[in-house]
Structure formats: C-alpha cells, structure tokens
Write an enzyme that holds these catalytic residues in place. Structure first.
Site, PDB file in Angstrom:
ATOM      1  N   ASP A 314      11.757 -90.154 -27.710  1.00  0.00           N
ATOM      2  CA  ASP A 314      11.504 -89.887 -29.190  1.00  0.00           C
ATOM      3  C   ASP A 314      12.788 -90.443 -29.923  1.00  0.00           C
ATOM      4  O   ASP A 314      13.837 -90.421 -29.622  1.00  0.00           O
ATOM      5  CB  ASP A 314      11.407 -88.462 -29.251  1.00  0.00           C
ATOM      6  CG  ASP A 314      11.011 -88.157 -31.013  1.00  0.00           C
ATOM      7  OD1 ASP A 314      10.065 -88.474 -31.323  1.00  0.00           O
ATOM      8  OD2 ASP A 314      11.779 -87.536 -31.438  1.00  0.00           O
ATOM      9  N   GLU A 367      10.154 -94.943 -28.603  1.00  0.00           N
ATOM     10  CA  GLU A 367       9.553 -94.917 -29.851  1.00  0.00           C
ATOM     11  C   GLU A 367      10.639 -95.505 -30.716  1.00  0.00           C
ATOM     12  O   GLU A 367      11.775 -94.705 -31.056  1.00  0.00           O
ATOM     13  CB  GLU A 367       9.231 -93.563 -30.417  1.00  0.00           C
ATOM     14  CG  GLU A 367       8.526 -93.603 -31.726  1.00  0.00           C
ATOM     15  CD  GLU A 367       8.951 -92.423 -32.710  1.00  0.00           C
ATOM     16  OE1 GLU A 367       8.411 -92.208 -33.857  1.00  0.00           O
ATOM     17  OE2 GLU A 367       9.961 -91.560 -32.061  1.00  0.00           O
TER      18      GLU A 367
END
Length: 641
Positions: A314, A367
């Site tokens: 993330d 990401e």
C-alpha cells in the site's frame, strides 16, 4: 511465577537485527510457548532500547507491573527478555514500559500473533501451528512463472463482502467466509483474491489500513488458524491469495507502536518525515536498521506462516517521497537535497530481494502512483524489484473517458489510446479497486452515462476493455454485478440486486470475461510486452471505435478486439485484418444473456482483398452499440491451431 533468564537470540541473530538484515524476527521476538528446564511456560522478548524498565503484565498476574520484570540483554541490542513458567496459550498480556521520558506506558506486543477483539487492546499468547493441506498448490506455485500466467484478482473486504443474513450486523468468521467465498470465486473464474488488510487494527472505519498488530490475523473474524483454513480452501481450488500490506504508516493509538519506549522508536523523530498529513498517522523510520528488519520480517511472516501468494504493498509513492502531500516548504529533503526517501528506497529493494529469494512463485505488487522509474525492474538492474505495479494513470484516464456522454467522446478519443504509449514500461496491473467506489466517487455503474440499459452496456464495455488490454486485472467486490451503492464497510454487498436482469447480466458478463481471459493465451502470454499488442485502428474518433490485436506465443492465437463506445449500431463496418484468414466472433458484450440487445456476428467472417486500415485484406462485420466484440482466427481444417 518468577521470570527466568532465557534467550532465543544467538549472537548472529543480534548482529543481523542491528544491521537491518534479520528477516525472520517473528521466530525470536514476541511470546513463544516453550519448555525450559522441564517447566512449561512462555518466553517474552521485546525491543525497547530506550526504556528504563519493562515488565509483562496480564491476567496471570492481575496486571501487576512489579511482579514480572524482564531482563535487559547485556549487549547493545536494546532487547528485553525472559521466561515466565506457567503462562499458557490464550492468556492475555501487555508490556509495561517505563520510557526514556519516565512515563509508564502499557503497550501491546508488536510481534503478538493474536490480540483481543477490539475495542479491547491486549495481546494474547498464541501460536501459528497448523497442519497445512495445500502441498499440491505450493509445489506448483514454486514451479510456475506467475508473470506468464493469467491473473484476474477479486479484491474484497472480509467484513462487508457478505454478512450473516439472519443478523446483518454480525460479520462472518474466516471459516464462514470460506464456505461462501471459495465456490463463488471459483464459479466467477477469478484466479486470485486480494484481501484488504487482515492484520489486527483498532479502528474499524480505517478498513484495516491503521494497523497495530502487524503479526496477528484480525480477531474480528477468528484465529490465525481459521484464517489459514480460509487460505488453504482457496488453494485447494487453485485460487491464489494476495494480502494488502501496509508498511507505510501506523496509528498513534496508545497501545501501539507510537512512542513505544518513550522515544520515536518506530516512527521518524522529524515529523516532516515521521507524520502523514493525509492519514494523521505515523511514518516508519526506514533509516533505522531494526525497523527495516521488523517490516521485512513481517512480510516474510505472512508468506511463510500463512502461505500467501503475494503482497499488494500500500501507498508506495508516499514512502518514496518526502514531499508526498506536502508543499516544498513543509517537506524534508535527503542528504543530497532531493525529495526521495533513500531509506525507504533501500527498504523496498531489500524487501523484494528477500521475498523473491525466499519464496519462488510469489508476487509483490506496488500501489504506486508516481513516475518513479523502474518500480518493476529487478534490483540488480537499478529498479525497486516489484513484480507488478498498479496502472493508476490508465485507471484514471479510462474512468474519465467512460464518464463522458458518448456524444463528447470523439473529442477525448486519445484518452484511451494514450496508455499504449507506456503500457510496457512496467509490469502493470489494471485496477478498479475499492478506492474508486467510496468517498462520493459513486459506484462503478453510476459513473456511466445514459439510461439504465446504456449504463450497463457502458460498464460491460469498460470491463471488456480492461480484460483485453495488456496487463493483469483487479476488480473490487460488487463491481462484478454492478453494485449500485458506494461501498459501505458497515454492511454486506447488495446481493439482492442479482434478482434483476441487468445486474445478473453484468455478473454473467464478468464471469464470461474471466473465462475468455483465462482460456485465450493471446490475452495473457505477453501481458507486459509490446509483442502482444498492435493497433489496427486507433484514430476513428468520429465513431469512437477502437480496434486492436492481442497476440500470444503462437501466431494463430491472435485475437481482434473492437470497441464501439457510442450507442450507434455500426452495420457493415470494415476492419483491416492482421492476417488474411477467416474469423469468428467468440465474445460480445451485447449478448442477450448479458442484458444486451443481442446484435451478434454469427457464422464465419471471410476476408476480402480490399485494403483497409493499412492492411491488404479486410472484412465487414456489424459492431453493436456500446459494446466490445472479440474475434478469433478460425483454424484451417486439418491443421492444428
């Protein structure tokens, strides 16, 4: 029950830890149920280098801070440890830490393998023992190059995918989820699931992105072993498991990592580097060797102990740059005056080298929304070493285009063709994730223009574009049947929508796209290479038609994809051919079973010796409105295709 001196650390362990190279710290730190000198009990160890004292408090000693003081190692590691006889599995505890500042804090164990169910915040003595039955999957995974296989990912939030029908407020356990999820994913044809963070977190509206228990499966759904059961059941049905992993920031909860020993131990002391203004959380100090060891050990833990097949990392962009979400005046710089976080860059390289070196067949997926070069290049070639990267630019351009009224799309035609200019600069995954259906962005179906029929036709065409575009695929739960509400983490998906033909048709279409993608090598064998893609016509803006070729390793695997992104039925539309051959329609989003108008091309389409789109041969076919059509070369009779 007195604390006995005991250690699981060797001198070599300590050397690796303090140099940032110990990536199996979960075997040493935390609470471990062992026997010492014939006595059963639990060994505890914690890193608190600036603490004045550390004791274990829990239900076994009435939370008495004085009764079970840990011993500080005589070296410079900053580790406190000791063995307490009689403490057994299931007992709860915290560390009472008198910090450098003289303040006494009660902290959960950073390495605890289980926590109390929130809002309670104590750690629990637990283990990760499990008799795995997924050997076939694990052996196959190690032999297969995942980057050359089809990968279509179903992203889901365990607490809101489905809830107890008899009590909609009750979230399901890992085992209950397994019973419903496995057959559903198998039926829909996804190759993987991606679970939004399953690590323990105190604040439910954070969706799991504010973690306090990095080594514990969230107790909201059950135990570590019950999560293992869910993963094992997915593996038994040849479905891979990716975990959403958050090494970018953590919350400031009193029982968590923040100011752990009275100092900024895990977070950077300079708040220009140590505090995230968007998420009001704290950023790991990647310059600190022990912190890098902690984080990489955590990644290895989930791959090792839970058999997961990949980590979606993330917020990588926020890690790479000090000026992420900050003005130049607010941002720190590195030692050379630049905005790059050099410690984070080194951490990510170490992470990927360790993961790929230890677990053949797994993937790390970034990401990452910046233009940082070489995110998916190997570390030895100067890259960060990820296996894949989310194609955020493609996602944003695509959604902006599809939101347009079709009459205006001709003025934005190259918003869709632009991605081909950089599609092979990284190993890209195409994401329509949870982030696109929250915070007022609307559901996917209500991003689409037009009446109900046109909205569904547009969305089917959008998904077909994703499934036929180079790159791997990710679709968030509910998107597959055109969930009408934005995602609500407090409630189940609206499964009742499947009683309506439009939503059932969408689900059938996504199932068919998954099956098409997995069965046609041209759609995945060159996912990350220009060799697998070629434009036939990228310039028909007036009709908003796009025509491209997808190619596999074998020449006759070739597919032609035609998108018509206006509601006008294009009859007798001429298409230039990559080879002079007969073709047949194998997929059409306008099929009646998908809630389309049923305008199909039946039978064999024959080539004509007429130049079109710069090709010497062409053919004529009908292109349905707001639809995608996929054609495949008809094999010559008597010859293998």
């Amino acid at each position: 029950m007195k604390v006995m001196t005991h250690s699981l650390f060797s001198d070599f362990d300590i050397s690796l830890f303090v140099t940032g190279k110990h990536f199996r710290l979960y075997e040493k730190f935390g609470s471990h149920i062992i026997t010492v000198n014939g006595e059963a009990g639990t060994y505890f160890s914690v890193w608190a280098p600036n603490a004045q004292s550390v004791s274990v408090i829990g239900d076994f000693n009435q939370w008495d801070r004085a009764s079970h003081q840990l011993y500080r190692r005589l070296d410079s590691s900053g580790i406190w440890e000791g063995f307490i006889p009689g403490v057994h599995k299931g007992q709860i505890y915290k560390y009472a830490i008198k910090g450098y500042d003289g303040v006494e804090r009660e902290k959960g164990d950073p390495f605890a393998r289980r926590w109390e169910r929130p809002p309670r915040t104590a750690s629990m003595v637990w283990d990760t023992a499990y008799a795995w039955k997924d050997k076939t999957w694990m052996n196959r995974r190690a032999r297969v190059d995942a980057l050359k296989q089809p990968m279509t990912v179903y992203e889901l939030h365990l607490g809101s995918w489905r809830r107890d029908p008899s009590d909609p407020k009750r979230i399901l356990t890992y085992k209950e989820i397994a019973e419903a999820l496995v057959p559903y994913v198998l039926d829909m044809g996804f190759t993987h699931v991606e679970l939004m963070p399953v690590m323990e977190y105190p604040y439910y509206p954070s969706w799991g992105y504010q973690i306090t228990g990095y080594f514990a499966a969230s107790s909201r759904h059950g135990t570590a072993q019950e999560l293992m059961y869910l993963i094992e059941q997915l593996h038994k049905h040849n479905i891979g498991v990716i975990l959403d992993w958050v090494p970018s920031h953590f919350p400031g909860d009193a029982h968590g990592l923040y100011e752990f020993d009275g100092t900024h131990l895990y977070e950077h002391a300079d708040m220009r580097k140590g505090f995230h203004p968007d998420w009001k959380s704290y950023i790991f100090n990647y310059d600190r060797n022990e912190v890098r060891s902690f984080l990489i050990s955590n990644a290895m833990y989930w791959l090792d102990q839970f058999h997961v097949d990949g980590l979606r990392v993330d917020a990588v962009a926020s890690m790479l740059y000090f000026d992420f979400s900050r003005t130049a005046a607010e941002a720190a710089t590195n030692e050379y005056g630049g905005s790059e976080n050099l410690g984070a860059i080194q951490f990510l390289k170490d992470l990927n080298e360790s993961v790929y070196g230890s677990f053949p067949g797994v993937q790390t997926i970034a990401e990452e929304s910046s233009t940082y070069p070489g995110v998916t290049n190997p570390v030895y070639a100067g890259g960060l070493g990820f296996g894949m990267k989310w194609m955020m630019g493609w996602m944003n351009d695509t959604l902006r285009y599809f939101k347009l009224d079709p009459i205006a799309r001709k003025h934005h035609h190259h918003q869709l063709t632009f991605s081909a200019t950089y599609a092979f600069s990284e190993n890209f995954m195409l994401p329509f994730s949870h982030d696109e259906v929250v915070h007022g962005k609307s559901s996917m179906i209500y991003k689409m223009p037009g009446d109900e029929w046109q909205k569904h036709a547009n969305l089917r065409a959008l998904y077909a574009y994703m499934f036929t575009h180079p790159g791997t695929k990710l679709l968030f739960m509910g998107n597959e049947f055109a969930q009408t509400h934005e995602w609500d983490f407090k409630n189940s998906l609206d499964w009742h929508l499947l009683q309506y033909p439009s939503h059932l048709g969408m689900q059938r279409a996504v199932r068919a796209m998954n099956n098409l993608y997995r069965s046609e090598p041209a759609l995945y064998e060159h996912s990350f290479s220009y060799e697998g893609f070629e434009w036939i016509n990228a310039d028909d803006a007036d009709h908003s038609i796009y025509i491209y070729v997808r190619k596999g390793l074998k020449g006759k695997d070739t597919l032609i994809v035609i998108l018509n992104l206006t509601p006008v039925y294009r009859e007798n539309y001429r298409v230039g051919l990559p080879v002079k051959a007969k073709w047949q329609e194998i997929f059409n989003t306008d099929a009646e079973e998908f809630y389309g108008s049923g305008k199909r091309n039946t039978g064999v389409l024959s080539p004509e010796a007429e130049e079109c789109h710069g090709r010497p041969s062409s053919m004529v076919l009908n292109v349905p409105p707001l639809a995608a059509v996929v054609l495949k070369q008809v094999p010559v009779r008597g010859k293998k295709s």
